[in-house]
Design an enzyme around this catalytic site. Structure first.
Site, PDB file in Angstrom:
ATOM      1  N   TYR A  22       0.769  -1.226  -0.068  1.00  0.00           N
ATOM      2  CA  TYR A  22      -0.033  -0.006   0.120  1.00  0.00           C
ATOM      3  C   TYR A  22       0.724   1.330   0.086  1.00  0.00           C
ATOM      4  O   TYR A  22       0.777   2.019  -1.015  1.00  0.00           O
ATOM      5  CB  TYR A  22      -0.935   0.045   1.029  1.00  0.00           C
ATOM      6  CG  TYR A  22      -1.585   1.215   1.515  1.00  0.00           C
ATOM      7  CD1 TYR A  22      -2.199   2.198   0.604  1.00  0.00           C
ATOM      8  CD2 TYR A  22      -1.947   1.769   2.698  1.00  0.00           C
ATOM      9  CE1 TYR A  22      -2.984   3.083   0.821  1.00  0.00           C
ATOM     10  CE2 TYR A  22      -2.511   2.728   3.149  1.00  0.00           C
ATOM     11  CZ  TYR A  22      -3.015   3.569   2.279  1.00  0.00           C
ATOM     12  OH  TYR A  22      -3.857   4.481   2.347  1.00  0.00           O
ATOM     13  N   THR A  46       2.341  -9.840   0.671  1.00  0.00           N
ATOM     14  CA  THR A  46       1.176  -9.111   0.918  1.00  0.00           C
ATOM     15  C   THR A  46       1.069  -7.968   0.100  1.00  0.00           C
ATOM     16  O   THR A  46      -0.122  -7.281  -0.307  1.00  0.00           O
ATOM     17  CB  THR A  46       1.264  -8.346   2.397  1.00  0.00           C
ATOM     18  OG1 THR A  46       2.579  -7.658   2.503  1.00  0.00           O
ATOM     19  CG2 THR A  46       1.249  -9.485   3.632  1.00  0.00           C
ATOM     20  N   GLY A  47       1.918  -7.788  -0.784  1.00  0.00           N
ATOM     21  CA  GLY A  47       1.920  -6.973  -1.765  1.00  0.00           C
ATOM     22  C   GLY A  47       1.036  -7.582  -3.227  1.00  0.00           C
ATOM     23  O   GLY A  47       0.815  -8.696  -3.214  1.00  0.00           O
ATOM     24  N   ASP A  62      12.822 -11.750  -1.611  1.00  0.00           N
ATOM     25  CA  ASP A  62      13.071 -11.065  -0.232  1.00  0.00           C
ATOM     26  C   ASP A  62      13.841  -9.807  -0.401  1.00  0.00           C
ATOM     27  O   ASP A  62      15.139 -10.129  -0.897  1.00  0.00           O
ATOM     28  CB  ASP A  62      13.486 -12.159   0.618  1.00  0.00           C
ATOM     29  CG  ASP A  62      13.722 -11.887   2.088  1.00  0.00           C
ATOM     30  OD1 ASP A  62      14.734 -11.657   2.320  1.00  0.00           O
ATOM     31  OD2 ASP A  62      12.618 -11.759   2.883  1.00  0.00           O
ATOM     32  N   TYR A 149       5.409  -5.971  17.312  1.00  0.00           N
ATOM     33  CA  TYR A 149       5.566  -5.343  16.042  1.00  0.00           C
ATOM     34  C   TYR A 149       6.464  -4.024  16.312  1.00  0.00           C
ATOM     35  O   TYR A 149       7.477  -3.763  15.725  1.00  0.00           O
ATOM     36  CB  TYR A 149       4.191  -4.893  15.174  1.00  0.00           C
ATOM     37  CG  TYR A 149       4.166  -3.958  14.115  1.00  0.00           C
ATOM     38  CD1 TYR A 149       5.133  -3.973  13.136  1.00  0.00           C
ATOM     39  CD2 TYR A 149       3.479  -2.471  14.572  1.00  0.00           C
ATOM     40  CE1 TYR A 149       5.301  -3.090  12.087  1.00  0.00           C
ATOM     41  CE2 TYR A 149       3.639  -1.803  13.613  1.00  0.00           C
ATOM     42  CZ  TYR A 149       4.299  -1.913  12.305  1.00  0.00           C
ATOM     43  OH  TYR A 149       4.296  -0.946  11.362  1.00  0.00           O
ATOM     44  N   LYS A 153      10.359  -2.593  15.495  1.00  0.00           N
ATOM     45  CA  LYS A 153      10.543  -1.191  14.510  1.00  0.00           C
ATOM     46  C   LYS A 153      11.605  -0.380  15.525  1.00  0.00           C
ATOM     47  O   LYS A 153      12.313   0.084  14.728  1.00  0.00           O
ATOM     48  CB  LYS A 153       9.241  -0.492  14.205  1.00  0.00           C
ATOM     49  CG  LYS A 153       8.488  -1.232  13.144  1.00  0.00           C
ATOM     50  CD  LYS A 153       8.958  -0.919  11.737  1.00  0.00           C
ATOM     51  CE  LYS A 153       8.090  -1.510  10.817  1.00  0.00           C
ATOM     52  NZ  LYS A 153       8.514  -0.919   9.279  1.00  0.00           N
ATOM     53  N   HIS A 195      -7.285  -2.071   9.566  1.00  0.00           N
ATOM     54  CA  HIS A 195      -7.526  -0.392   9.637  1.00  0.00           C
ATOM     55  C   HIS A 195      -9.028  -0.062   9.597  1.00  0.00           C
ATOM     56  O   HIS A 195      -9.675  -0.658   8.842  1.00  0.00           O
ATOM     57  CB  HIS A 195      -6.407   0.080   8.587  1.00  0.00           C
ATOM     58  CG  HIS A 195      -5.142  -0.092   8.592  1.00  0.00           C
ATOM     59  ND1 HIS A 195      -4.380  -0.094   7.728  1.00  0.00           N
ATOM     60  CD2 HIS A 195      -4.431  -0.496   9.842  1.00  0.00           C
ATOM     61  CE1 HIS A 195      -3.158  -0.670   7.969  1.00  0.00           C
ATOM     62  NE2 HIS A 195      -3.198  -0.733   9.208  1.00  0.00           N
ATOM     63  N   LEU A 196      -9.292   0.957  10.408  1.00  0.00           N
ATOM     64  CA  LEU A 196     -10.770   1.470  10.492  1.00  0.00           C
ATOM     65  C   LEU A 196     -11.231   1.933   9.205  1.00  0.00           C
ATOM     66  O   LEU A 196     -12.422   1.362   8.838  1.00  0.00           O
ATOM     67  CB  LEU A 196     -10.794   2.538  11.657  1.00  0.00           C
ATOM     68  CG  LEU A 196     -12.231   2.925  11.873  1.00  0.00           C
ATOM     69  CD1 LEU A 196     -13.115   1.873  12.336  1.00  0.00           C
ATOM     70  CD2 LEU A 196     -12.172   4.274  12.860  1.00  0.00           C
TER      71      LEU A 196
END
Length: 331
Positions: A22, A46-47, A62, A149, A153, A195-196
């Site tokens: 995204y 996921t892409g 990767d 997570y 990071k 996500h909302l």
């Protein structure tokens, strides 16, 4: 269209890891439009291959596995988006995150050092702060991540600081708050959606029957939790500015948000207004660890990068996401 700031930056040869996802795809598209030579690396876990922008070279693989060979070609920098990013999954399977996020990033940093790749822009997160004691949240706030997570990071941020000091790397970490919206044909389409805004829009498309509101007894104006939403195109603008402003031997960290919080109820009401759908909502108990308010203080990015969000209205963010959602449904 490229901004005046982008036009002033010289064309560079850049690698975008996770550039089929995204945020990575929007940033890759903006880089191509600005005249940079872009190579997208993504394993497509996921892409989406069709999210790689026209004009970018695509390598399926990767980020760590391809870095050593790819960077030997000679590049001006890396924008590193590739990562696992589901908070719940990170708590259930931490090994996936320490390996997939931290070890991958360390291997990338080593390949950059070996081949003299001079600059890095890293996709970090507000999750590094955990449950903050103040709002808006400045970069000086304590970093106490409450999930794996966020911890991975933060660990990568620490590693980047070490490489900048020891090897002269020019590095910028951008800590995002809630990213939303779309940029033309590039938008949010996760297999597992958390996500909302896209969850609410899935009710409008008929893919969900209702949306849940987790708690209505927070100390906020309407009782629902407040979050800072940033348009993905404004986020991309910050990445282009970060590429241009990175300085050798320095690792700068910037929060990215619009500085205005919107409640869960406001998001739902805005989605109703934009889509024209009723969007049923049901109340559910609070989720453990959910702070009442998470809003960014982005003064440092404004002052040092010359960045400011241009699409700060929630209705505009939702409208762009809805246009993208409808376009995908029509295909």
């Amino acid at each position: 269209m490229p901004t005046a700031t982008e036009k002033q930056d010289k064309p560079r040869k850049l690698v975008v890891t996770g550039g089929a996802g995204y945020i990575g795809s929007v940033c890759a598209a903006r880089l191509v439009e600005a005249g940079h030579e872009v190579v997208v690396v993504d394993d497509l876990s996921t892409g989406h291959a069709d999210a790689v922008p026209h004009g970018a070279r695509f390598i399926e693989g990767d980020a760590a596995e391809t870095a050593e060979t790819l960077l030997a070609e000679g590049f001006d920098g890396v924008l590193h988006f590739a990562a696992k990013s589901l908070v719940g999954e990170s708590m259930q399977a931490p090994g996936l995150y320490w390996h997939g996020n931290v070890l991958t990033s360390l291997r990338l940093l080593e390949a950059m050092r070996t081949h003299g790749t001079p600059r890095l822009v890293f996709s970090s997160t507000a999750a590094t702060y955990g449950e903050p004691e103040q709002a808006p949240i400045p970069e000086s706030a304590p970093t106490r991540p409450s999930n794996t997570y966020g911890a991975t990071k933060l660990a990568i941020d620490h590693a980047i600081t070490s490489y900048a000091r020891a090897h002269g790397l020019a590095a910028v970490s951008l800590r995002y708050f809630n990213v939303a919206g779309a940029y033309g044909n590039y938008g949010e389409r996760h297999t597992t959606e958390t996500h909302l805004i896209p969850l609410v829009l899935q009710v409008a498309t008929g893919d969900r029957t209702q949306v849940q509101i987790y708690g209505d007894d927070y100390p906020t104006e309407d009782g629902t939790a407040v979050r800072d939403y940033i348009h993905v195109n404004d986020l991309a603008e910050a990445h282009l500015l970060a590429v241009a402003h990175a300085r050798p031997g320095e690792h700068r960290i910037y929060n990215l948000g619009n500085g205005t919080g919107f409640s869960v109820q406001q998001v739902i009401d805005t989605c109703r207004a934009v889509t024209g759908h009723a969007i049923p909502a049901v109340l559910a108990p609070r989720r453990a660890g959910d702070p009442a308010v998470l809003v960014a203080a982005s003064d440092r990015a404004r002052e040092e990068l010359g960045w400011k969000p241009e699409r700060a209205e929630l209705s505009e963010i939702v409208a762009d996401a809805w246009t993208f959602t409808q376009g995908r449904a029509a295909r």
